[in-house]
Design an enzyme around this catalytic site. Structure first.
Site, PDB file in Angstrom:
ATOM      1  N   CYS A 297       9.374  -9.383  -0.828  1.00 27.89           N
ATOM      2  CA  CYS A 297      10.535  -8.490  -0.613  1.00 27.89           C
ATOM      3  C   CYS A 297      11.746  -9.239  -0.063  1.00 27.89           C
ATOM      4  O   CYS A 297      12.866  -8.740  -0.128  1.00 27.89           O
ATOM      5  CB  CYS A 297      10.167  -7.359   0.337  1.00 27.89           C
TER       6      CYS A 297
ATOM      7  N   HIS B  94      16.054  -3.573   4.073  1.00 24.99           N
ATOM      8  CA  HIS B  94      15.068  -3.479   2.993  1.00 24.99           C
ATOM      9  C   HIS B  94      14.565  -2.042   2.910  1.00 24.99           C
ATOM     10  O   HIS B  94      14.248  -1.424   3.931  1.00 24.99           O
ATOM     11  CB  HIS B  94      13.924  -4.446   3.274  1.00 24.99           C
TER      12      HIS B  94
ATOM     13  N   ASN C 193      10.037   1.442  -2.867  1.00 25.45           N
ATOM     14  CA  ASN C 193      10.180   0.027  -2.498  1.00 25.45           C
ATOM     15  C   ASN C 193      10.188  -0.825  -3.770  1.00 25.45           C
ATOM     16  O   ASN C 193       9.162  -0.974  -4.422  1.00 25.45           O
ATOM     17  CB  ASN C 193       9.014  -0.358  -1.583  1.00 25.45           C
TER      18      ASN C 193
HETATM   19  N1  ACO Z   1      -1.558  10.462   0.747  1.00 27.11           N
HETATM   20  C1  ACO Z   1      -2.237  11.138   1.672  1.00 27.11           C
HETATM   21  N2  ACO Z   1      -2.873  10.543   2.700  1.00 27.11           N
HETATM   22  C2  ACO Z   1      -2.788   9.215   2.775  1.00 27.11           C
HETATM   23  C3  ACO Z   1      -2.094   8.439   1.843  1.00 27.11           C
HETATM   24  C4  ACO Z   1      -1.459   9.121   0.798  1.00 27.11           C
HETATM   25  N3  ACO Z   1      -0.764   8.471  -0.146  1.00 27.11           N
HETATM   26  N4  ACO Z   1      -2.206   7.137   2.192  1.00 27.11           N
HETATM   27  C5  ACO Z   1      -2.931   7.087   3.307  1.00 27.11           C
HETATM   28  N5  ACO Z   1      -3.304   8.344   3.663  1.00 27.11           N
HETATM   29  C6  ACO Z   1      -4.095   8.768   4.810  1.00 27.11           C
HETATM   30  C7  ACO Z   1      -4.982   7.659   5.328  1.00 27.11           C
HETATM   31  O1  ACO Z   1      -6.171   7.588   4.603  1.00 27.11           O
HETATM   32  C8  ACO Z   1      -5.186   8.100   6.762  1.00 27.11           C
HETATM   33  O2  ACO Z   1      -6.175   9.087   6.777  1.00 27.11           O
HETATM   34  P1  ACO Z   1      -7.249   9.126   7.985  1.00 27.11           P
HETATM   35  O3  ACO Z   1      -6.427   9.378   9.227  1.00 27.11           O
HETATM   36  O4  ACO Z   1      -8.129  10.269   7.598  1.00 27.11           O
HETATM   37  O5  ACO Z   1      -7.896   7.788   7.975  1.00 27.11           O
HETATM   38  C9  ACO Z   1      -3.866   8.775   7.131  1.00 27.11           C
HETATM   39  O6  ACO Z   1      -3.231   9.085   5.890  1.00 27.11           O
HETATM   40  C10 ACO Z   1      -2.969   7.927   7.964  1.00 27.11           C
HETATM   41  O7  ACO Z   1      -2.923   6.619   7.417  1.00 27.11           O
HETATM   42  P2  ACO Z   1      -2.048   5.487   8.034  1.00 27.11           P
HETATM   43  O8  ACO Z   1      -2.235   4.241   7.237  1.00 27.11           O
HETATM   44  O9  ACO Z   1      -2.248   5.396   9.506  1.00 27.11           O
HETATM   45  O10 ACO Z   1      -0.569   6.086   7.804  1.00 27.11           O
HETATM   46  P3  ACO Z   1       0.787   5.523   8.263  1.00 27.11           P
HETATM   47  O11 ACO Z   1       1.507   6.537   9.040  1.00 27.11           O
HETATM   48  O12 ACO Z   1       0.671   4.131   8.847  1.00 27.11           O
HETATM   49  O13 ACO Z   1       1.549   5.384   6.880  1.00 27.11           O
HETATM   50  C11 ACO Z   1       2.159   3.681   5.307  1.00 27.11           C
HETATM   51  C12 ACO Z   1       1.035   4.503   5.883  1.00 27.11           C
HETATM   52  C13 ACO Z   1       3.147   4.624   4.663  1.00 27.11           C
HETATM   53  C14 ACO Z   1       1.569   2.742   4.277  1.00 27.11           C
HETATM   54  C15 ACO Z   1       2.862   2.905   6.433  1.00 27.11           C
HETATM   55  O14 ACO Z   1       1.923   2.253   7.240  1.00 27.11           O
HETATM   56  C16 ACO Z   1       3.838   1.882   5.896  1.00 27.11           C
HETATM   57  O15 ACO Z   1       4.820   2.209   5.291  1.00 27.11           O
HETATM   58  N6  ACO Z   1       3.583   0.596   6.169  1.00 27.11           N
HETATM   59  C17 ACO Z   1       4.444  -0.448   5.653  1.00 27.11           C
HETATM   60  C18 ACO Z   1       3.940  -0.817   4.296  1.00 27.11           C
HETATM   61  C19 ACO Z   1       4.983  -1.354   3.375  1.00 27.11           C
HETATM   62  O16 ACO Z   1       6.134  -0.970   3.416  1.00 27.11           O
HETATM   63  N7  ACO Z   1       4.544  -2.238   2.516  1.00 27.11           N
HETATM   64  C20 ACO Z   1       5.394  -2.689   1.471  1.00 27.11           C
HETATM   65  C21 ACO Z   1       5.603  -4.132   1.433  1.00 27.11           C
HETATM   66  S1  ACO Z   1       6.146  -4.836   2.920  1.00 27.11           S
HETATM   67  C22 ACO Z   1       7.596  -4.216   3.109  1.00 27.11           C
HETATM   68  O17 ACO Z   1       8.272  -3.982   2.146  1.00 27.11           O
HETATM   69  C23 ACO Z   1       8.097  -3.960   4.494  1.00 27.11           C
END
Ligand code: ACO
Length: 329
Positions: A116, A256, A286
């Site tokens: 990214c 970003h 993204n």
């Molecule tokens: N739909 C429904 N539920 C979901 C989904 C979905 N798509 N994805 C995960 N869940 C569930 C999980 O299974 C979990 O369930 P559980 O509590 O029963 O175990 C619950 O939702 C919470 O999951 P978390 O991973 O804790 O959710 P979080 O609030 O951290 O959000 C996310 C997840 C959106 C991926 C976040 O962590 C994030 O955006 N991280 C950065 C990732 C990113 O941007 N990566 C891209 C490349 S790097 C960059 O560009 C910065």
């Protein structure tokens, strides 16, 4: 008076696939909901390619638009740098395919792998090469087709990404416009928090590697989130300090576009008013290395950046890599 020493931007362009994938479309593919995606990420839809569409198709369109915007002929481009992790092929570099397609007969061309952070890394590399005096015009590109490596049964990742590419034509600074200060950082200790293990020399493609989905993106979302906020805040602080700019002197922040909550957490740390922060993650998801140059082009074309504007950009991605820059227009 702040002087700009690094490369200035003569024109920009971007390209998106026509096809739109909404959150309700995703509800039919994985166990997710529009409400969850909007609350956790701010994403409402993303543009996605028809499977099999190569990155070069998007990047070439973005490049042609940037050249037209800059009023520069492809024959006058002598350097092409493409930030991407989803090139058409392992080799040759997709930048070489762009070089041929646009007719940049005299250009050196190479790809740069910083996920990214690809565009801000490429911008700074091109700026340094322009400063040697050996190059006059650079075409800096950022784009990815991450949907080509998404596991569409993995709800943790498949809701996050869209496809797209952006481009900028650069020239050495005229002393007023251009890069005021830029920084680039990395930390490979966290390589396996966000990676794509299969298909390289570590795990060459085999039937077993495909069955194990090693060609798909793997990510520890929560950890990535935490590092993204901290590292982008540090990089932005570094740029402000080293360029002797106050936050008040920044007319627009382009972060970003990965997750609205990451952007909001960053904005809160700097107490920056939300009207100074560019956001399109709701429409595009993204787009990885495409994120910053697409946002930059949209901000320029919509008049949120005008001559004299000072713009800060900051990014974070796999590697980990992160980078920031302040640019005067
Ligand atoms: N739909 C429904 N539920 C979901 C989904 C979905 N798509 N994805 C995960 N869940 C569930 C999980 O299974 C979990 O369930 P559980 O509590 O029963 O175990 C619950 O939702 C919470 O999951 P978390 O991973 O804790 O959710 P979080 O609030 O951290 O959000 C996310 C997840 C959106 C991926 C976040 O962590 C994030 O955006 N991280 C950065 C990732 C990113 O941007 N990566 C891209 C490349 S790097 C960059 O560009 C910065």
């Amino acid at each position: 008076m702040i002087t700009s020493r690094g490369a200035m931007i003569l024109g920009t362009g971007h390209a998106l696939p026509e096809r739109i994938l909404t959150n309700s479309d995703l509800e039919k593919i994985v166990d997710t909901s529009d409400q969850w995606i909007v609350e956790r990420t701010g994403i409402r839809q993303r543009h996605v390619v028809t499977p099999g569409t190569p990155l070069s198709e998007l990047v070439i369109r973005a490049a042609e638009r940037a050249l037209a915007d800059a009023g520069v002929n492809a024959a006058d481009i002598d350097l092409i740098v493409l930030g991407s992790v989803t090139g058409d092929m392992k080799f040759p570099a997709t930048a070489c395919l762009v070089q041929e397609a646009i007719g940049a007969k005299h250009a050196a061309a190479f790809d740069l792998s910083a996920a990214c952070s690809g565009f801000l890394y490429s911008y700074q590399v091109a700026s340094a090469l322009l400063a040697t005096g050996n190059f006059k015009h650079a075409l800096v590109l950022g784009g990815d087709v991450l949907t080509s490596m998404v596991d569409w049964s993995d709800r943790d990742t498949c809701v996050l990404f869209g496809d797209g590419a952006g481009a900028a034509v650069l020239a050495p600074s005229d002393g007023k416009r251009g890069l005021i200060y830029g920084c680039m950082h990395s930390n490979g200790a966290h390589a396996k928090l966000l990676y794509n293990p299969g298909g390289g020399s570590l795990h060459p493609p085999t039937h077993e590697s495909i069955d194990a989905k090693q060609h798909a993106i793997r990510m520890e979302g929560r950890e990535v989130f935490r590092h993204a906020v901290t590292s982008m805040a540090e990089a932005l602080q570094e740029v402000l300090q080293k360029s002797s700019l106050t936050l008040n002197e920044i007319d627009l922040l382009i972060p970003h576009q990965a997750n609205l909550r990451i952007i909001e957490a960053l904005g809160k740390r700097f107490a920056i008013s939300s009207d100074k922060v560019f956001i399109n993650v709701d429409r595009l998801g993204n787009t990885s290395a495409g994120s910053i140059p697409i946002a930059l082009d949209e901000a320029l074309k919509s008049g949120r950046i005008v001559p004299g504007s000072t713009v800060a950009m900051v990014t974070f991605g796999a590697g980990f890599t992160w980078a920031a820059a302040a640019i005067r227009f």
